[in-house]
Scaffold this motif. Structure first.
Motif, short mmCIF file in Angstrom:
data_model
loop_
_atom_site.label_atom_id
_atom_site.label_comp_id
_atom_site.label_asym_id
_atom_site.label_seq_id
_atom_site.Cartn_x
_atom_site.Cartn_y
_atom_site.Cartn_z
N LEU A 58 -2.41 -36.19 2.14
CA LEU A 58 -1.11 -35.25 2.96
C LEU A 58 -0.37 -35.72 2.02
CD1 LEU A 58 0.93 -32.43 4.22
CD2 LEU A 58 1.65 -34.66 5.67
N LEU A 59 0.63 -34.85 1.28
CA LEU A 59 1.33 -35.60 -0.06
C LEU A 59 2.98 -35.34 0.60
CD1 LEU A 59 1.21 -34.14 -3.62
CD2 LEU A 59 1.40 -37.32 -2.87
N LEU A 60 3.08 -34.07 1.25
CA LEU A 60 4.02 -33.41 2.25
C LEU A 60 4.32 -32.82 2.53
CD1 LEU A 60 5.45 -31.05 -0.02
CD2 LEU A 60 6.52 -32.97 -1.28
N LYS A 61 4.97 -31.85 3.44
CA LYS A 61 5.38 -30.73 4.19
C LYS A 61 6.97 -30.97 4.26
CE LYS A 61 4.89 -33.24 8.73
NZ LYS A 61 4.25 -33.06 9.99
N TYR A 62 6.94 -29.37 4.27
CA TYR A 62 8.40 -28.16 4.93
C TYR A 62 8.37 -27.39 5.96
CZ TYR A 62 12.08 -25.59 4.55
OH TYR A 62 13.13 -24.47 5.27
N PHE A 63 9.03 -27.49 7.45
CA PHE A 63 8.68 -26.99 8.04
C PHE A 63 10.36 -26.31 8.41
CE2 PHE A 63 4.92 -28.93 9.22
CZ PHE A 63 4.69 -29.86 10.58
N SER A 64 11.37 -26.93 8.33
CA SER A 64 12.65 -26.61 8.43
C SER A 64 13.86 -26.87 7.71
CB SER A 64 12.59 -25.75 9.59
OG SER A 64 12.97 -27.12 10.59
N GLY A 65 14.84 -26.68 7.69
CA GLY A 65 15.76 -27.46 7.07
C GLY A 65 16.14 -27.41 5.48
N ASP A 66 16.53 -28.73 5.23
CA ASP A 66 17.00 -29.37 3.72
C ASP A 66 15.68 -28.71 3.16
OD1 ASP A 66 17.94 -31.71 1.78
OD2 ASP A 66 17.10 -29.95 0.81
N THR A 67 15.54 -27.85 1.93
CA THR A 67 14.51 -27.52 1.30
C THR A 67 14.06 -28.16 -0.02
OG1 THR A 67 16.15 -26.09 -0.01
CG2 THR A 67 15.68 -25.28 1.39
N LEU A 68 14.86 -29.26 0.20
CA LEU A 68 14.01 -29.96 -0.56
C LEU A 68 13.24 -31.67 -0.04
CD1 LEU A 68 13.34 -31.30 -3.72
CD2 LEU A 68 15.61 -32.04 -3.64
N VAL A 69 11.80 -31.40 -0.26
CA VAL A 69 11.21 -32.29 0.82
C VAL A 69 10.44 -33.46 -0.16
CG1 VAL A 69 9.05 -32.56 1.89
CG2 VAL A 69 10.57 -30.32 2.30
N GLN A 70 10.91 -34.44 0.04
CA GLN A 70 10.21 -35.95 -0.42
C GLN A 70 9.09 -36.11 0.21
OE1 GLN A 70 11.54 -36.97 -3.05
NE2 GLN A 70 13.42 -35.84 -3.14
N GLY A 71 8.34 -36.80 -0.79
CA GLY A 71 6.57 -36.90 -0.24
C GLY A 71 6.45 -38.48 -0.61
N ILE A 72 4.62 -38.69 -0.16
CA ILE A 72 4.50 -39.85 -0.96
C ILE A 72 4.15 -39.86 -2.72
CG2 ILE A 72 3.82 -40.52 1.57
CD1 ILE A 72 1.41 -39.72 0.38
N LYS A 73 3.60 -40.67 -3.00
CA LYS A 73 4.06 -41.69 -4.53
C LYS A 73 4.37 -40.94 -5.09
CE LYS A 73 -1.06 -41.14 -3.22
NZ LYS A 73 -2.39 -40.87 -3.21
N GLY A 74 6.41 -40.53 -5.15
CA GLY A 74 6.68 -39.90 -5.49
C GLY A 74 7.15 -38.53 -6.45
N PHE A 75 6.36 -38.48 -5.09
CA PHE A 75 6.40 -36.55 -5.38
C PHE A 75 7.32 -35.90 -4.36
CE2 PHE A 75 2.97 -35.57 -7.94
CZ PHE A 75 1.83 -35.77 -7.66
N GLU A 76 7.91 -34.81 -5.05
CA GLU A 76 8.64 -33.43 -3.63
C GLU A 76 8.56 -32.51 -4.41
OE1 GLU A 76 12.46 -34.55 -5.58
OE2 GLU A 76 12.78 -32.87 -7.09
#
Lengths: 116, 114
Positions: free
Chosen positions: B46-64
């Motif tokens: 998993l790099l990142l996930k979005y459920f709700s709220g802020d539409t810009l999500v930060q993940g691991i390894k510098g990904f968004e």
């Protein structure tokens, strides 16, 4: 060991052999999954178990037989496979509740299967 | 049934260049959305996930990734790609209150040139 482990990592078998793939998760999850990943094809969900009960079987041929003795272990028994069954077989687990979503899956490294 | 589309099978970028991988979903409401990465010979992570709220999500390894409801998209971005980012990237979705089993896109293979 932590996470999701799979053994063996590589397997070569003849079409008349019987072998088993093993998956173990150390995350306390209740759901476990088998996926098939072939070259140039999408990830294919094969089987899903939740609390040891099979909840999904995506029209998988009977030469693939899953077994889930407990929530931590998952097996895929193989017999009389075909060359087109050669693929990477991935196991995954998640903390899953029917009717609720949102938990990510944790994957093992896979078993690379070659059927000769 | 919901579906996830990753329109690009392969993407080639030069090391140090920016990256955007596209993902579109089909679902009436806002699904749960995920990006996974698969390095050669490995399982998905998993790099990142979005459920709700802020539409810009930060993940691991510098990904968004940015969720855009109007475009039914959840594109993955990285400002500067490293050679080690070469991998297969999968977008996935789940229906809130529905099945816990995710729907995966076909994947996008990222090639990084030195």
């Amino acid at each position: 060991e932590t996470g999701v482990t799979q053994t063996p990592r590589h397997l070569v078998m003849g079409m008349t052999n019987k072998k088993s793939l093993k998956c173990e998760q150390h995350l306390g999850h209740n759901a476990m999954y088998w996926y098939k990943q072939s070259a140039k094809k999408p990830l294919e969900l094969m089987f899903v178990y939740n609390f040891k009960e099979q909840t999904e079987n995506n029209s998988v041929p009977s030469r693939f037989s899953p077994e889930c003795p407990n929530s931590s272990h998952l097996f895929l028994h193989l017999h009389t496979l075909q060359p087109e069954d050669s693929a990477l077989y991935l196991c995954a687990s998640s903390q899953a509740t029917p009717g609720l979503a949102g938990e990510e899956q944790y994957f093992g490294p896979g078993t690379r299967l070659t059927v000769t | 049934a919901q579906s996830v589309t990753q329109p690009d099978i392969h993407i080639t970028v030069s090391e140090g260049a920016s990256l955007e991988l596209r993902c579109n979903y089909s679902y009436g409401a806002t699904p749960y959305l995920f990006w996974y990465v698969q390095s050669p010979g490995q399982g998905l992570q998993l790099l990142l996930k979005y459920f709700s709220g802020d539409t810009l999500v930060q993940g691991i390894k510098g990904f968004e990734a940015e969720f855009k409801r109007s475009q039914s998209s959840f594109n993955l971005r990285k400002p500067s790609v490293h050679w080690s980012d070469a991998a297969e990237y999968f977008c996935a979705s789940q229906e809130p209150g529905g099945s816990y089993i995710p729907t995966f896109g076909r994947g996008t293979s990222l090639i990084v040139h030195p």
